[in-house]
Design a protein around this motif. Structure first.
Motif, PDB file in Angstrom:
ATOM      1  N   VAL B 286       0.796  -1.234   0.000  1.00 43.97           N
ATOM      2  CA  VAL B 286       0.000   0.000   0.000  1.00 43.97           C
ATOM      3  C   VAL B 286       0.826   1.281   0.000  1.00 43.97           C
ATOM      4  O   VAL B 286       0.279   2.361  -0.242  1.00 43.97           O
ATOM      5  N   GLY B 287       2.122   1.185   0.293  1.00 40.34           N
ATOM      6  CA  GLY B 287       2.889   2.422   0.337  1.00 40.34           C
ATOM      7  C   GLY B 287       4.363   2.156   0.554  1.00 40.34           C
ATOM      8  O   GLY B 287       4.781   1.008   0.724  1.00 40.34           O
ATOM      9  N   GLU B 308       7.505   7.517  -5.929  1.00 42.27           N
ATOM     10  CA  GLU B 308       6.040   7.436  -6.023  1.00 42.27           C
ATOM     11  C   GLU B 308       5.588   7.252  -7.474  1.00 42.27           C
ATOM     12  O   GLU B 308       4.719   6.434  -7.767  1.00 42.27           O
ATOM     13  N   LEU B 313       2.834   4.197  -5.798  1.00 42.40           N
ATOM     14  CA  LEU B 313       2.416   4.013  -4.400  1.00 42.40           C
ATOM     15  C   LEU B 313       2.756   5.277  -3.607  1.00 42.40           C
ATOM     16  O   LEU B 313       3.801   5.888  -3.848  1.00 42.40           O
ATOM     17  N   PRO B 314       1.879   5.681  -2.671  1.00 38.76           N
ATOM     18  CA  PRO B 314       2.199   6.827  -1.820  1.00 38.76           C
ATOM     19  C   PRO B 314       3.543   6.608  -1.139  1.00 38.76           C
ATOM     20  O   PRO B 314       3.772   5.546  -0.558  1.00 38.76           O
ATOM     21  N   ARG B 325      -0.361   9.925   4.742  1.00 41.00           N
ATOM     22  CA  ARG B 325      -0.712   9.343   3.440  1.00 41.00           C
ATOM     23  C   ARG B 325      -0.695   7.816   3.480  1.00 41.00           C
ATOM     24  O   ARG B 325      -1.419   7.166   2.739  1.00 41.00           O
ATOM     25  N   LEU B 326       0.149   7.261   4.367  1.00 40.20           N
ATOM     26  CA  LEU B 326       0.128   5.802   4.529  1.00 40.20           C
ATOM     27  C   LEU B 326      -1.159   5.380   5.240  1.00 40.20           C
ATOM     28  O   LEU B 326      -1.783   4.374   4.881  1.00 40.20           O
ATOM     29  N   GLU B 328      -3.959   6.953   5.140  1.00 40.97           N
ATOM     30  CA  GLU B 328      -4.999   7.119   4.114  1.00 40.97           C
ATOM     31  C   GLU B 328      -5.084   5.880   3.218  1.00 40.97           C
ATOM     32  O   GLU B 328      -6.181   5.404   2.903  1.00 40.97           O
ATOM     33  N   ALA B 329      -3.923   5.372   2.856  1.00 40.84           N
ATOM     34  CA  ALA B 329      -3.900   4.187   1.990  1.00 40.84           C
ATOM     35  C   ALA B 329      -4.532   2.992   2.705  1.00 40.84           C
ATOM     36  O   ALA B 329      -5.240   2.188   2.081  1.00 40.84           O
ATOM     37  N   LEU B 333      -8.234   0.812   1.802  1.00 44.31           N
ATOM     38  CA  LEU B 333      -8.157  -0.627   1.458  1.00 44.31           C
ATOM     39  C   LEU B 333      -9.523  -1.284   1.476  1.00 44.31           C
ATOM     40  O   LEU B 333     -10.263  -1.189   2.429  1.00 44.31           O
TER      41      LEU B 333
END
Lengths: 333, 333
Positions: B286-287, B308, B313-314, B325-326, B328-329, B333
């Motif tokens: 996810v990041g 990125e 990926l963030p 931002r992580l 947020e990811a 999900l």
């Protein structure tokens, strides 16, 4: 290091299967076995000479190996009598039982008084280093499995035999309790503390002659979520030059993990090889060993042929067909 | 489980860096810290109130945490005096030192007499189960690194903060000594016996609310041959729903392994994700978290932007840019 040769203690084994550790020692290292000691009611028989402790000592035996599972995890009073007598007679004791010899106060006291050793092969006796990843001289081969208990130890022992039969230099390196009792030495990897796992395998397979093969006993599986960390440490600590893929085709799920399907041999190859190349960029997959114990002769042959054609790798059941073709593949590397 | 809140013992720290464990506790769990205790000559300062043992007890402190490295691996006589007095004053002691509190006969005797606990967080205090691989309720995220010591703990702690700041349910699950001292609980994974590694992580991250996140502290690296087995056990025992890739861009070789280059983030992704999907087929990367401590602001921003764009990926440095931002990811999900 357990002193050889052995007298194999079968105790009051209720059947042949209960003595499978002793059977493994007798099958793979017959020269290490001077005889067997059976108590009243024992229903296992290795076909070795039955000996008293005195007879075995006279024949040169140095260690009494408990080659049988005990019932209920208890070392019974009748076993104790024999084990104490053995220590007094000058034997060391070696055991892979869950309950440790050293935890029995009477055995510990007698061993101490007699100056004899108690080897509990489930417990590391060495302070292993942390792995340093430095490339070592000599060659190494490791069997990796689609699952646990698919015949990796058997594959290694058969391969070691086949390499020697070709006149090549080879040492089987035990990483589990049965393997350690068979060969008298090794690392009980499943009992090593996490930080030292890979280092214990580096320690087990040190620099050697450039044409010498260490045949490292595999453990677990990268696809078995309970033990994959142990397998990973073997791959990186062992820095193998060659991998052998091991598989048992009749399982419908991973051992002890009902929700988990076995991977294909292709998936195993594609997972294990890149990981092995981190430690040894020259690593190759050289062959496949199939455990065909639940198949007929025809099924076994057909399965191996089909696998060989599909993967383009020599494929055998080392028990049924011998490991010569795997040894050949190593010789050709 | 270590009782909170803490009085942080800085001893005679020669500089701020020697007190980095205490600094981590103060940075990440300020509510757990009632004050600091500094001896004569101490050159570290956390900016907390200096307290005597009596003052700290009166303020509610339950445990004196040794948040400083000792010199030469010895607990000095001057430290001893304070530690003994703390036990007598009613404190438990907690330590991540290599030499154990419990191995000091005087500390053990006084703790016993006073009914106080000595927590050596390098040593497991639990009999962990063998992993069973059964899918657990709740969500889990794990940071995996291209190398050791690339900021995985920091990423996890920052992510835990960011998730809570969004009003999400989150628990940081410590797997190393500093993390355990920060949170008061966890598994010292590098000291767990091989067979129980994955099981210890299952134990650490049990069933939870469906919308709860366990943020599991990462350890080692799949590409670090000394510790890859530990990482593997985290991936399979943790059965993460989400992975975060962690990297430190300025290293020229793997930590402690001069012959080994760092993998790319792509190689890490392509290695870790298929392995994670064995335990959790829904797992996603996810990041990315980048440790930019050795880069200027401009370099850091450029590196994250480039990464990125490349990976889609963030990508952030959680220390420099925050972990929002992580989080947020994960929320997405």
């Amino acid at each position: 290091m357990i002193e050889t040769p052995y007298l194999l203690f079968l105790g009051d084994a209720p059947d042949q299967l209960a003595a499978k550790v002793a059977q493994g020692i007798k099958d793979w290292r017959p020269d290490n076995c001077v005889g067997q000691l059976r108590m009243e009611g024992c229903r296992a028989d290795l076909g070795l000479a039955d000996m008293t402790l005195q007879e075995a000592r006279a024949a040169g035996a140095r260690t009494l190996v408990i080659g049988v599972a005990n019932r209920g995890g208890v070392i019974s009073a009748s076993w104790k009598k024999v084990l104490v007598a053995a220590l007094e007679e000058g034997f060391d004791l070696a055991s892979g039982l869950h309950n440790l010899l050293r935890d029995e106060p009477d055995l510990a006291a007698v061993a101490d008084a007699c100056g004899r050793a108690l080897h509990d092969v489930r417990i590391p006796e060495v302070r292993y280093p942390i792995a340093n990843g430095v490339k070592r001289a000599g060659k190494r081969v490791l069997a990796v499995g689609t699952d646990c208990s698919v015949g990796k130890m058997y594959t290694g022992l058969a391969l070691d035999d086949a390499l020697r039969a070709r006149g090549m230099k080879s040492t089987f390196r035990a990483t589990g309790q049965t393997g350690i009792l068979i060969t008298g030495d090794g690392v009980p990897l499943d009992a090593v503390v996490a930080d030292f796992m890979a280092g214990s395998i580096e320690w087990l397979t040190p620099d050697n002659d450039p044409d010498h093969w260490d045949v490292i006993e595999g453990q677990g599986s990268l696809f078995h979520v309970s033990y994959s960390g142990v397998t990973m440490a073997l791959i990186h600590g062992g820095q193998p030059d060659a991998l052998i893929l091991s598989h048992e085709p009749t399982r419908d799920h991973m051992r002890g993990l009902p929700g988990y399907a076995l991977p294909s041999l292709e998936a195993l190859r594609d997972t294990a090889l890149p990981l092995a190349r981190i430690a040894n960029p020259a690593c190759q997959v050289v062959g496949v060993s199939i455990n065909t114990q639940h198949m007929s002769d025809d099924e076994a042959r057909a399965y191996c042929e089909e696998t060989e054609a599909r993967l383009g790798l020599p494929t055998v059941d080392p028990y049924r067909h011998g490991a010569e073709r795997l040894a050949e593949a190593l010789a050709a590397l």
